[in-house]
Design a protein around this motif. Structure first.
Motif, PDB file in Angstrom:
ATOM      1  N   ALA A 180       8.890  -3.771  34.408  1.00  0.00           N
ATOM      2  CA  ALA A 180       8.756  -2.298  33.829  1.00  0.00           C
ATOM      3  C   ALA A 180       9.058  -2.250  32.632  1.00  0.00           C
ATOM      4  O   ALA A 180       8.612  -1.074  32.299  1.00  0.00           O
ATOM      5  N   ASP A 181       9.281  -3.051  31.720  1.00  0.00           N
ATOM      6  CA  ASP A 181       8.948  -3.157  30.313  1.00  0.00           C
ATOM      7  C   ASP A 181       7.764  -3.476  29.604  1.00  0.00           C
ATOM      8  O   ASP A 181       7.517  -3.296  28.535  1.00  0.00           O
ATOM      9  N   GLY A 182       6.904  -3.746  30.688  1.00  0.00           N
ATOM     10  CA  GLY A 182       5.494  -3.807  30.124  1.00  0.00           C
ATOM     11  C   GLY A 182       5.080  -5.271  29.634  1.00  0.00           C
ATOM     12  O   GLY A 182       4.187  -5.812  29.297  1.00  0.00           O
ATOM     13  N   ILE A 183       6.260  -6.497  30.159  1.00  0.00           N
ATOM     14  CA  ILE A 183       6.117  -7.683  29.824  1.00  0.00           C
ATOM     15  C   ILE A 183       5.774  -8.543  31.017  1.00  0.00           C
ATOM     16  O   ILE A 183       6.157  -8.342  32.055  1.00  0.00           O
ATOM     17  N   GLU A 184       4.761  -9.511  30.507  1.00  0.00           N
ATOM     18  CA  GLU A 184       4.197 -10.606  31.705  1.00  0.00           C
ATOM     19  C   GLU A 184       5.581 -11.222  32.218  1.00  0.00           C
ATOM     20  O   GLU A 184       6.391 -11.601  31.301  1.00  0.00           O
ATOM     21  N   ARG A 185       5.654 -11.337  33.568  1.00  0.00           N
ATOM     22  CA  ARG A 185       6.945 -11.573  33.895  1.00  0.00           C
ATOM     23  C   ARG A 185       7.367 -12.915  33.746  1.00  0.00           C
ATOM     24  O   ARG A 185       8.664 -13.149  33.526  1.00  0.00           O
ATOM     25  N   THR A 186       6.574 -14.021  33.653  1.00  0.00           N
ATOM     26  CA  THR A 186       7.220 -15.237  32.933  1.00  0.00           C
ATOM     27  C   THR A 186       7.842 -15.443  32.020  1.00  0.00           C
ATOM     28  O   THR A 186       8.757 -15.929  31.507  1.00  0.00           O
ATOM     29  N   LEU A 187       7.003 -14.617  30.733  1.00  0.00           N
ATOM     30  CA  LEU A 187       7.436 -14.493  29.554  1.00  0.00           C
ATOM     31  C   LEU A 187       8.925 -13.714  29.452  1.00  0.00           C
ATOM     32  O   LEU A 187       9.934 -14.199  28.662  1.00  0.00           O
ATOM     33  N   ALA A 188       8.995 -12.819  30.359  1.00  0.00           N
ATOM     34  CA  ALA A 188      10.070 -11.999  30.540  1.00  0.00           C
ATOM     35  C   ALA A 188      11.480 -12.905  30.758  1.00  0.00           C
ATOM     36  O   ALA A 188      12.470 -12.737  30.330  1.00  0.00           O
ATOM     37  N   VAL A 189      11.060 -13.220  31.795  1.00  0.00           N
ATOM     38  CA  VAL A 189      12.375 -14.095  32.408  1.00  0.00           C
ATOM     39  C   VAL A 189      12.621 -15.249  31.706  1.00  0.00           C
ATOM     40  O   VAL A 189      13.829 -15.574  31.623  1.00  0.00           O
ATOM     41  N   ASP A 190      11.731 -16.211  31.455  1.00  0.00           N
ATOM     42  CA  ASP A 190      11.898 -17.676  30.964  1.00  0.00           C
ATOM     43  C   ASP A 190      12.114 -17.499  29.483  1.00  0.00           C
ATOM     44  O   ASP A 190      12.831 -18.669  29.035  1.00  0.00           O
ATOM     45  N   ASN A 220      13.827 -24.906  42.958  1.00  0.00           N
ATOM     46  CA  ASN A 220      13.098 -24.023  43.984  1.00  0.00           C
ATOM     47  C   ASN A 220      12.408 -22.963  42.737  1.00  0.00           C
ATOM     48  O   ASN A 220      12.464 -21.841  42.763  1.00  0.00           O
ATOM     49  N   LEU A 221      11.629 -23.633  41.948  1.00  0.00           N
ATOM     50  CA  LEU A 221      10.838 -23.173  40.928  1.00  0.00           C
ATOM     51  C   LEU A 221      10.030 -21.834  41.636  1.00  0.00           C
ATOM     52  O   LEU A 221       9.293 -22.410  42.465  1.00  0.00           O
ATOM     53  N   GLY A 222      10.089 -20.811  41.000  1.00  0.00           N
ATOM     54  CA  GLY A 222       9.350 -19.806  41.663  1.00  0.00           C
ATOM     55  C   GLY A 222      10.371 -18.824  42.426  1.00  0.00           C
ATOM     56  O   GLY A 222       9.726 -17.653  42.878  1.00  0.00           O
ATOM     57  N   GLY A 223      11.297 -19.428  42.691  1.00  0.00           N
ATOM     58  CA  GLY A 223      12.389 -18.510  43.764  1.00  0.00           C
ATOM     59  C   GLY A 223      12.023 -18.531  44.964  1.00  0.00           C
ATOM     60  O   GLY A 223      11.201 -19.099  45.653  1.00  0.00           O
ATOM     61  N   ASN A 243      19.683 -21.053  31.737  1.00  0.00           N
ATOM     62  CA  ASN A 243      19.169 -22.029  32.760  1.00  0.00           C
ATOM     63  C   ASN A 243      18.026 -21.178  33.611  1.00  0.00           C
ATOM     64  O   ASN A 243      16.842 -21.890  33.997  1.00  0.00           O
ATOM     65  N   ALA A 244      18.277 -19.957  33.820  1.00  0.00           N
ATOM     66  CA  ALA A 244      17.298 -19.213  34.906  1.00  0.00           C
ATOM     67  C   ALA A 244      15.948 -19.309  34.378  1.00  0.00           C
ATOM     68  O   ALA A 244      15.572 -19.252  33.338  1.00  0.00           O
ATOM     69  N   GLY A 245      15.000 -19.389  35.306  1.00  0.00           N
ATOM     70  CA  GLY A 245      13.472 -19.548  35.011  1.00  0.00           C
ATOM     71  C   GLY A 245      12.879 -19.279  36.215  1.00  0.00           C
ATOM     72  O   GLY A 245      13.307 -19.453  37.376  1.00  0.00           O
ATOM     73  N   SER A 246      11.694 -18.843  36.088  1.00  0.00           N
ATOM     74  CA  SER A 246      10.722 -18.633  37.368  1.00  0.00           C
ATOM     75  C   SER A 246       9.267 -18.928  36.889  1.00  0.00           C
ATOM     76  O   SER A 246       8.844 -18.976  35.880  1.00  0.00           O
ATOM     77  N   ALA A 247       8.349 -18.830  37.861  1.00  0.00           N
ATOM     78  CA  ALA A 247       6.736 -19.245  37.545  1.00  0.00           C
ATOM     79  C   ALA A 247       6.265 -18.333  38.852  1.00  0.00           C
ATOM     80  O   ALA A 247       6.628 -17.971  39.804  1.00  0.00           O
ATOM     81  N   PHE A 248       5.242 -17.502  38.315  1.00  0.00           N
ATOM     82  CA  PHE A 248       4.520 -16.571  39.359  1.00  0.00           C
ATOM     83  C   PHE A 248       3.084 -16.958  39.461  1.00  0.00           C
ATOM     84  O   PHE A 248       2.412 -16.990  38.453  1.00  0.00           O
ATOM     85  N   ALA A 249       2.787 -16.953  40.817  1.00  0.00           N
ATOM     86  CA  ALA A 249       1.530 -17.194  41.210  1.00  0.00           C
ATOM     87  C   ALA A 249       0.393 -16.338  40.428  1.00  0.00           C
ATOM     88  O   ALA A 249      -0.734 -16.598  40.149  1.00  0.00           O
ATOM     89  N   GLU A 250       0.871 -15.023  40.370  1.00  0.00           N
ATOM     90  CA  GLU A 250      -0.220 -13.926  39.997  1.00  0.00           C
ATOM     91  C   GLU A 250       0.284 -13.165  38.668  1.00  0.00           C
ATOM     92  O   GLU A 250       1.579 -13.088  38.773  1.00  0.00           O
ATOM     93  N   LEU A 251      -0.662 -12.674  37.898  1.00  0.00           N
ATOM     94  CA  LEU A 251      -0.312 -11.670  36.679  1.00  0.00           C
ATOM     95  C   LEU A 251       0.451 -10.738  36.986  1.00  0.00           C
ATOM     96  O   LEU A 251      -0.241 -10.119  37.908  1.00  0.00           O
ATOM     97  N   GLY A 252       1.556 -10.333  36.701  1.00  0.00           N
ATOM     98  CA  GLY A 252       2.388  -9.030  36.672  1.00  0.00           C
ATOM     99  C   GLY A 252       3.375  -8.820  35.662  1.00  0.00           C
ATOM    100  O   GLY A 252       3.507  -9.524  34.765  1.00  0.00           O
ATOM    101  N   ASP A 272      11.166 -15.557  46.614  1.00  0.00           N
ATOM    102  CA  ASP A 272      10.609 -14.399  47.023  1.00  0.00           C
ATOM    103  C   ASP A 272       8.880 -14.215  47.133  1.00  0.00           C
ATOM    104  O   ASP A 272       8.253 -13.345  46.939  1.00  0.00           O
ATOM    105  N   GLY A 273       8.659 -15.655  47.289  1.00  0.00           N
ATOM    106  CA  GLY A 273       7.202 -15.838  47.673  1.00  0.00           C
ATOM    107  C   GLY A 273       6.244 -15.957  46.181  1.00  0.00           C
ATOM    108  O   GLY A 273       5.253 -16.240  46.361  1.00  0.00           O
ATOM    109  N   ALA A 274       6.882 -16.165  45.112  1.00  0.00           N
ATOM    110  CA  ALA A 274       6.286 -15.997  43.804  1.00  0.00           C
ATOM    111  C   ALA A 274       5.877 -17.500  43.737  1.00  0.00           C
ATOM    112  O   ALA A 274       4.604 -17.768  43.056  1.00  0.00           O
ATOM    113  N   GLN A 275       6.341 -18.408  44.399  1.00  0.00           N
ATOM    114  CA  GLN A 275       6.108 -19.800  43.879  1.00  0.00           C
ATOM    115  C   GLN A 275       4.727 -20.404  44.559  1.00  0.00           C
ATOM    116  O   GLN A 275       4.584 -19.963  45.808  1.00  0.00           O
ATOM    117  N   ASN A 276       3.719 -20.880  44.094  1.00  0.00           N
ATOM    118  CA  ASN A 276       2.318 -21.038  44.489  1.00  0.00           C
ATOM    119  C   ASN A 276       2.563 -22.405  45.546  1.00  0.00           C
ATOM    120  O   ASN A 276       3.304 -22.965  45.853  1.00  0.00           O
TER     121      ASN A 276
END
Length: 293
Positions: free
Chosen positions: A103-113, A205-208, A91-100, A210-214
């Motif tokens: 630590a594995d070198g993966i875009e965060r949305t792809l990594a989590v979702d 609370n898409l984006g969590g 179920n877990a997923g997130s969205a990020f306003a900025e590219l990041g 931690d301030g990631a949600q736009n």
């Protein structure tokens, strides 16, 4: 499937849809492993659900799905705790306003979702197969979304395109459907089914936290949140796939409500499904299980 006495694992279990699914499973007597990123919020949710349901068989797993090391450590911990896993809800997923990048070198949305559930599921497949062999079946439910898009397999990390938050989110969640299709093919004959569900639009609370949600999503939730269904309504779609006898033999489907719905065209291409699997295995360093042809 009767879930009383069965073991389930739910990711993103401390809030929103994940918490609602855990609450429902706990009320039905299941043992639930709650995978959460925050130990504090996870413990608070666990205590609240125990109080509400009287079911004390709730166990907290702290894991950051953006970290492949965390996922591998958590999978090892699950193997220490249980010998079989009957239900898995990614179920877990997130969205990020900025590219990041993680630590594995993966875009965060792809990594989590996408890559997070891909790796976690593969590392737990032996436990799911053990449950299927012992008790006649095990089920995986991947939570997707409904965005008509296509994945750019040549630029999964957004290195060659302008990054856009919802485009990255839509592509990563489309990966859940690709993953579901290919995993179902590989699991044919094992007694383990896997389906993907669009839970509908609901207050989340898409984006969590931690301030990631736009700002646009925050403004929408603040202004129109009162009109959106609560997570408990969305959880009914997940619970249907976990418990209904009507879907006991269905696998590889994309559901909306209680029936399969049309997926984006790319997800109906077996070659595309296989290609994303190949890329995902490469990005996670996974030794893939044998194919079931």
């Amino acid at each position: 499937m009767q879930v009383a006495g069965k073991t389930a694992l739910v990711t993103g279990a401390n809030s929103g849809l994940g918490k609602a699914v855990v609450m429902a499973l706990a009320a039905r007597g299941a043992r639930v492993l709650m995978l959460c990123r925050s130990a504090e919020r996870g413990a608070a949710a666990r205590d609240e659900i125990i109080t509400a349901t009287g079911n004390e068989q709730l166990e907290l797993l702290v894991c950051n799905l953006a970290s492949q090391a965390d996922i591998r450590a958590t999978a090892a911990e699950v193997h220490q705790r249980v010998g079989a896993l009957h239900l898995l809800v990614n179920n877990a997923g997130s969205a990020f306003a900025e590219l990041g990048l993680t630590a594995d070198g993966i875009e965060r949305t792809l990594a989590v979702d996408h890559l997070g559930p891909f790796l976690l599921t593969n590392l737990l497949l032996d436990l799911l197969k053990a449950a299927a062999q012992a008790d006649g079946g095990a089920r995986i439910v991947n939570v997707g979304t409904k965005i008509d898009t296509a994945m750019d397999f040549s630029d999964l990390n957004w290195e060659h395109r302008p990054y856009r938050m919802m485009a990255a989110y839509g592509q990563a969640k489309l990966g859940n459907i690709h993953f579901t299709r290919e995993l179902a093919r590989r699991l044919a004959g094992t007694g383990v089914t896997v389906n993907c569900v669009f839970p509908g639009v609901f207050l989340s609370n898409l984006g969590g936290t931690d301030g990631a949600q736009n700002w646009a999503l925050k403004l929408f939730a603040k202004t129109f949140g009162w009109a959106l269904p609560k997570p408990e309504r969305a959880a009914e779609r997940v619970l249907y796939l976990l418990t209904s006898d009507d879907v006991a033999d269905l696998s590889g489907e994309y559901f909306g409500g209680r029936k399969p719905i049309t997926a984006p065209e790319q997800a109906d291409d077996p070659a595309a499904n296989a290609e994303l699997w190949r890329l995902s295995a490469e990005l996670t360093g996974l030794t893939a299980p044998e194919r079931s042809d």
